[in-house]
Scaffold this motif. Structure first.
Motif, PDB file in Angstrom:
ATOM      1  N   SER A 175       0.687  -1.218   0.086  1.00  0.00           N
ATOM      2  CA  SER A 175       0.028   0.010   0.079  1.00  0.00           C
ATOM      3  C   SER A 175       0.936   1.192   0.019  1.00  0.00           C
ATOM      4  N   LEU A 215     -10.637  -6.644 -16.427  1.00  0.00           N
ATOM      5  CA  LEU A 215     -11.602  -6.734 -15.499  1.00  0.00           C
ATOM      6  C   LEU A 215     -12.919  -7.344 -15.955  1.00  0.00           C
ATOM      7  N   ALA A 235     -13.067 -11.598 -10.830  1.00  0.00           N
ATOM      8  CA  ALA A 235     -12.406 -12.142  -9.620  1.00  0.00           C
ATOM      9  C   ALA A 235     -11.301 -11.424  -9.380  1.00  0.00           C
ATOM     10  N   ALA A 294     -10.958  -8.238  -9.557  1.00  0.00           N
ATOM     11  CA  ALA A 294     -11.561  -6.832  -9.439  1.00  0.00           C
ATOM     12  C   ALA A 294     -10.818  -6.002  -8.182  1.00  0.00           C
ATOM     13  N   ASP A 295     -10.721  -6.820  -6.884  1.00  0.00           N
ATOM     14  CA  ASP A 295     -10.155  -6.280  -5.656  1.00  0.00           C
ATOM     15  C   ASP A 295      -8.821  -5.967  -5.938  1.00  0.00           C
ATOM     16  N   ARG A 296      -8.066  -6.629  -6.669  1.00  0.00           N
ATOM     17  CA  ARG A 296      -6.338  -6.322  -6.837  1.00  0.00           C
ATOM     18  C   ARG A 296      -6.336  -5.267  -8.144  1.00  0.00           C
ATOM     19  N   ARG A 326      -8.951  -2.944  -9.270  1.00  0.00           N
ATOM     20  CA  ARG A 326      -9.507  -1.492  -9.336  1.00  0.00           C
ATOM     21  C   ARG A 326      -8.548  -0.258  -8.675  1.00  0.00           C
ATOM     22  N   PRO A 327      -7.782  -0.412  -7.663  1.00  0.00           N
ATOM     23  CA  PRO A 327      -7.068   0.424  -7.348  1.00  0.00           C
ATOM     24  C   PRO A 327      -5.893   0.844  -8.348  1.00  0.00           C
ATOM     25  N   GLU A 382      -6.098 -15.927 -15.763  1.00  0.00           N
ATOM     26  CA  GLU A 382      -5.936 -14.880 -14.926  1.00  0.00           C
ATOM     27  C   GLU A 382      -4.553 -14.454 -14.774  1.00  0.00           C
TER      28      GLU A 382
END
Length: 180
Positions: free
Chosen positions: A17, A69, A74, A76-78, A80-81, A128
């Protein structure tokens, strides 16, 4: 008695992060108000063309993220940021270029079906791992090209390009970290 280390420590998550946040801060710090000055190594038209090209490159990368995407929800969480940062980069480049701003505005006001069809025209790899690898390769190529281009540009735009290039390198790390 020793315990095996956890597969992912909280520090690793915070470090990831921090890398992304720092790269974004550097990239967006170059977005201060005021145009690039022509007297610092580049003409206004060269600067405007460089901004328009960089905005277009970011929008093309954004379409790649959208295609992945759409094909792999699946992830998406990884993703999107990272996608959000690429969108911010496109916007930052478009701010200083009338041509890029007009193009970005047309893209932003396009219908959802037009955006979906543009994303659908890009084929994302079927699995993926390959999809992430393709995004990482696109990010790496663009970051490298931007790092080379910034040498010929005036101050503010060079700083913005350097920051976005660093963010792209951080994206490569985040996209490929699962391979290790």
């Amino acid at each position: 008695m020793s315990f095996p280390p956890p597969s992912r420590t909280p520090w690793e998550v915070r470090r990831r992060s921090l890398i992304v946040s720092a790269a974004s801060a550097v990239a967006l710090a170059g977005c201060s108000a005021g145009p690039d000055s022509a007297g610092r190594g580049g003409s206004t038209s060269v600067t405007a063309r460089a901004r328009a090209r960089a905005a277009g490159d970011s929008r093309a990368l954004l379409r790649q993220y959208d295609a992945v995407l759409a094909a792999h929800p699946a992830l998406a969480d990884r993703l999107r940021p990272l996608r959000a940062q690429v969108a911010a980069h496109a916007e930052a480049f478009a701010e200083g270029s009338a041509t890029a701003t007009a193009t970005a505005s047309r893209t932003a006001t396009g219908s959802p079906s037009a955006t979906a069809s543009a994303s659908a025209s890009l084929a994302a790899p079927a699995d993926e791992k390959s999809a992430l690898a393709s995004l990482a390769a696109a990010e790496r190529a663009l970051a490298d090209r931007r790092a080379e281009e910034l040498l010929d540009l005036p101050g503010e735009l060079a700083r913005l390009l350097a920051g976005v290039s660093a963010a792209g390198s951080a994206h490569v790390y985040l996209l490929t970290e699962g391979e290790k």
